[in-house]
Scaffold this motif. Structure first.
Motif, PDB file in Angstrom:
ATOM      1  N   ALA A 110      50.484  97.483  11.990  1.00  0.00           N
ATOM      2  CA  ALA A 110      51.747  97.651  11.271  1.00  0.00           C
ATOM      3  C   ALA A 110      51.580  98.943  10.487  1.00  0.00           C
ATOM      4  CB  ALA A 110      52.545  96.572  10.793  1.00  0.00           C
ATOM      5  N   ALA A 111      52.670  99.462  10.198  1.00  0.00           N
ATOM      6  CA  ALA A 111      52.699 100.532   8.987  1.00  0.00           C
ATOM      7  C   ALA A 111      52.417  99.865   7.629  1.00  0.00           C
ATOM      8  CB  ALA A 111      53.791 101.273   9.211  1.00  0.00           C
ATOM      9  N   VAL A 112      51.675 100.398   6.999  1.00  0.00           N
ATOM     10  CA  VAL A 112      51.276  99.721   5.582  1.00  0.00           C
ATOM     11  C   VAL A 112      51.142 100.817   4.393  1.00  0.00           C
ATOM     12  CG1 VAL A 112      50.029  97.635   6.715  1.00  0.00           C
ATOM     13  CG2 VAL A 112      48.914  99.879   5.939  1.00  0.00           C
ATOM     14  N   THR A 113      51.373 100.591   3.170  1.00  0.00           N
ATOM     15  CA  THR A 113      50.590 101.480   2.257  1.00  0.00           C
ATOM     16  C   THR A 113      49.260 101.182   1.866  1.00  0.00           C
ATOM     17  OG1 THR A 113      51.198  99.537   0.622  1.00  0.00           O
ATOM     18  CG2 THR A 113      53.010 101.093   0.999  1.00  0.00           C
ATOM     19  N   PRO A 114      48.889 102.151   1.181  1.00  0.00           N
ATOM     20  CA  PRO A 114      47.331 102.118   0.939  1.00  0.00           C
ATOM     21  C   PRO A 114      46.812 100.735   0.598  1.00  0.00           C
ATOM     22  CG  PRO A 114      48.199 104.021   0.097  1.00  0.00           C
ATOM     23  CD  PRO A 114      49.483 103.275   0.484  1.00  0.00           C
ATOM     24  N   ASP A 115      47.495 100.004  -0.058  1.00  0.00           N
ATOM     25  CA  ASP A 115      46.795  98.655  -0.501  1.00  0.00           C
ATOM     26  C   ASP A 115      46.781  97.749   0.535  1.00  0.00           C
ATOM     27  OD1 ASP A 115      49.654  98.417  -0.660  1.00  0.00           O
ATOM     28  OD2 ASP A 115      49.633  96.773  -2.072  1.00  0.00           O
ATOM     29  N   GLY A 116      47.372  98.062   1.865  1.00  0.00           N
ATOM     30  CA  GLY A 116      47.359  97.199   3.042  1.00  0.00           C
ATOM     31  C   GLY A 116      46.386  97.561   3.712  1.00  0.00           C
ATOM     32  N   TRP A 117      45.492  98.458   3.706  1.00  0.00           N
ATOM     33  CA  TRP A 117      44.744  98.846   4.616  1.00  0.00           C
ATOM     34  C   TRP A 117      43.880  97.776   5.167  1.00  0.00           C
ATOM     35  CZ3 TRP A 117      42.954 104.143   1.425  1.00  0.00           C
ATOM     36  CH2 TRP A 117      43.951 104.955   1.822  1.00  0.00           C
ATOM     37  N   PRO A 118      43.025  97.076   4.229  1.00  0.00           N
ATOM     38  CA  PRO A 118      42.119  96.061   4.926  1.00  0.00           C
ATOM     39  C   PRO A 118      42.907  94.949   5.879  1.00  0.00           C
ATOM     40  CG  PRO A 118      41.848  96.256   2.547  1.00  0.00           C
ATOM     41  CD  PRO A 118      43.111  96.980   2.910  1.00  0.00           C
ATOM     42  N   ASP A 119      43.994  94.793   5.541  1.00  0.00           N
ATOM     43  CA  ASP A 119      44.959  94.048   6.486  1.00  0.00           C
ATOM     44  C   ASP A 119      45.215  94.499   7.845  1.00  0.00           C
ATOM     45  OD1 ASP A 119      44.721  91.733   4.627  1.00  0.00           O
ATOM     46  OD2 ASP A 119      46.751  92.146   3.734  1.00  0.00           O
ATOM     47  N   ALA A 120      45.585  95.922   7.516  1.00  0.00           N
ATOM     48  CA  ALA A 120      45.883  96.775   8.958  1.00  0.00           C
ATOM     49  C   ALA A 120      44.719  96.781   9.628  1.00  0.00           C
ATOM     50  CB  ALA A 120      46.204  98.271   8.299  1.00  0.00           C
TER      51      ALA A 120
END
Length: 496
Positions: A374-384
């Motif tokens: 899904a589209a994420v912000t930088p703090d969501g990279w690990p989950d992405a």
């Protein structure tokens, strides 16, 4: 010869006729036709047809024993008509065998070849036509090997030049040296940024500058053709649009044109594209700064302003055949619009920026299987990254070119995150020390209990999947055939 009748050139260098005549084992002798400019042969063909025109592609050494020649041919226009048709078809030369029909080459044929400018070779009785054809292919193989060696050496020297402290001038100098010509890099405004090699005449410089406009993006930013060629007298001109899309153009002027020159110039254009690309711009510098700060310990939230306002997607990809290599991984990144590529043993990971304006989600790529987060912000990279890995596993199991991580609201949205995590930990506690069992259960549930698809997703044997699922059922002390149990476990795996 008209352009429409130009030879259908094979993917190997041609053979100079002089090289064939120099073969002492053949004993060939040129008895008519021009020797200057040098004649080249693209292949050898044997025909005893009175009119060989329909069977010629152009560039051949046509071999004949004269079986078709009538007895009264020397007193009429037979030989003129015969040679004219060979020249019209684009034949490069004619070889006449002295056996078994004729003891000498007919004088009328010699005269006709002189009149029409067709080289005529005398083939001695001891030399077979198959031997001549084999010699042509041997010479072509030698020329091909030499050309491949020249291209390889040029690629290596260009790569070394790109690593020097002054990479752009160094690449241009190597390119000009390898092509024995003039190489120039034009900036987006059409001015010369750097140049190397022999200084061309003023007319050549103007022609090169004009040719660059053919490949340069227009005023709306629409790209032109990737390359363009032209000639000015005996000078060959070529222009290459650099892939960064900033309007830089590489132009080359040479007095000769070898089969490998385009490949060498294309390698140089790729290197110059990288050297003049995004990392030279403000956005590229800011992105580079952001990644340096991340490596030095900054949090993603702190560097997010340097990366722009857009969101990001993580893509996991595997080629449909074999394992990925560095070249294929870079090409995939370019196709997805991102230079941020990580090549693992069997998976390529790409971090793709999705700007707010004009952004496009990653699309399926030929020859690859993709999982997209899904589209994420930088703090969501690990989950992405986790999302993309699971999406790729599902894509491979279902033989789908691309699977995206679902973004619909789920049951977890109905519970506070802390409660959902606590429930998941309690339910999955028996599997806590068995990550392989947990991952197998996750994929097995995601693929609706399919043993074969789960085996494909995990790269294991289907019997291994059965054994692991049986072990999961034992440790959890539950019936995995019960749909309610499956639902609860899936909820826990999604939130654990």
């Amino acid at each position: 010869m008209p352009d429409a009748l130009a030879p259908a050139v094979p993917p190997t260098p041609p053979v100079p006729l002089s090289a064939l005549l120099a073969r002492e084992d053949l004993g060939l002798r040129q008895i008519a036709g021009p020797t200057d400019p040098p004649v080249v042969i693209h292949w050898a063909h044997t025909s005893e047809m009175a009119d060989p025109y329909p069977y010629l592609l152009g560039g051949e050494l046509l071999l004949t024993a004269g079986v078709q020649i009538p007895e009264a041919a020397g007193s009429g226009t037979y030989f003129d008509d015969y040679v004219a048709r060979i020249v019209e078809a684009g034949g490069a030369a004619l070889g006449f065998g002295l056996a078994p029909v004729h003891d000498t080459v007919p004088r009328a044929l010699v005269a006709a070849c002189d009149r029409y400018g067709l080289p005529l070779l005398e083939v001695p009785p001891r030399t077979t036509f198959s031997g001549v054809a084999r010699a042509v292919w041997q010479l072509m193989a030698q020329a091909r090997l030499a050309e491949l060696r020249r291209v390889t050496e040029a690629q290596q020297s260009l790569a070394s030049a790109a690593a020097r402290p002054d990479p752009v001038p160094s690449v241009l100098r190597q390119l000009a040296r390898r092509l024995t010509g003039h190489a120039v890099l034009y900036g987006p405004d059409g001015t010369e940024t750097a140049a190397a090699g022999r200084e061309p005449a003023a007319g050549v410089r103007r022609a090169l500058a004009a040719l660059t406009e053919v490949v340069r993006p227009d005023a709306t930013g629409t790209p032109g053709p990737a390359s363009a060629t032209d000639t000015l007298g005996d000078t060959h001109l070529a222009a290459y649009a650099l892939g960064a899309g900033e309007g830089f153009v590489l132009a080359v002027a040479t007095t000769r044109r070898e089969s490998g020159d385009h490949t060498i110039a294309s390698v140089a254009s790729v290197l110059l594209s990288l050297l003049t690309g995004e990392h030279q711009s403000g956005a590229g510098a800011a992105r580079s700064s952001a990644f340096v700060r991340l490596l030095l310990g900054a949090r993603p939230q702190e560097v997010a302003p340097l990366l722009g306002e857009g969101s990001w997607a993580v893509v996991h990809a595997r080629p449909e055949a074999g394992l990925p290599d560095a070249v294929a991984a870079s090409a995939l990144g370019a196709a997805l619009g991102s230079p941020l590529v990580d090549l693992a043993h069997d998976v390529v990971r790409v971090l793709v920026p999705l700007p707010l304006s004009g952004g496009q989600e990653p699309q399926a790529q030929p020859g690859w299987t993709l999982g997209v987060s899904a589209a994420v912000t930088p703090d969501g990279w690990p989950d992405a990254d986790t999302q993309a890995a699971r999406a790729l596993a599902r894509a491979r199991a279902t033989r789908t070119p691309l699977v995206r991580h679902g973004a619909r609201p789920g049951l977890a949205d109905l519970l506070p995150p802390a409660d959902a995590e606590s429930y998941a930990r309690t339910l999955l506690a028996p599997l806590a020390d068995h990550p392989a069992l947990t991952e197998t259960l996750r994929n097995w549930l995601a693929l609706h209990g399919s043993w074969d698809r789960t085996a494909v997703a995990l790269d294991v044997h289907r019997n291994t999947v059965r054994q692991r699922i049986t072990r999961c059922a034992t440790l959890l002390d539950t019936d995995l055939d019960d749909p309610d149990v499956r639902m609860e476990l899936w909820f826990a795996l999604r939130n654990g």
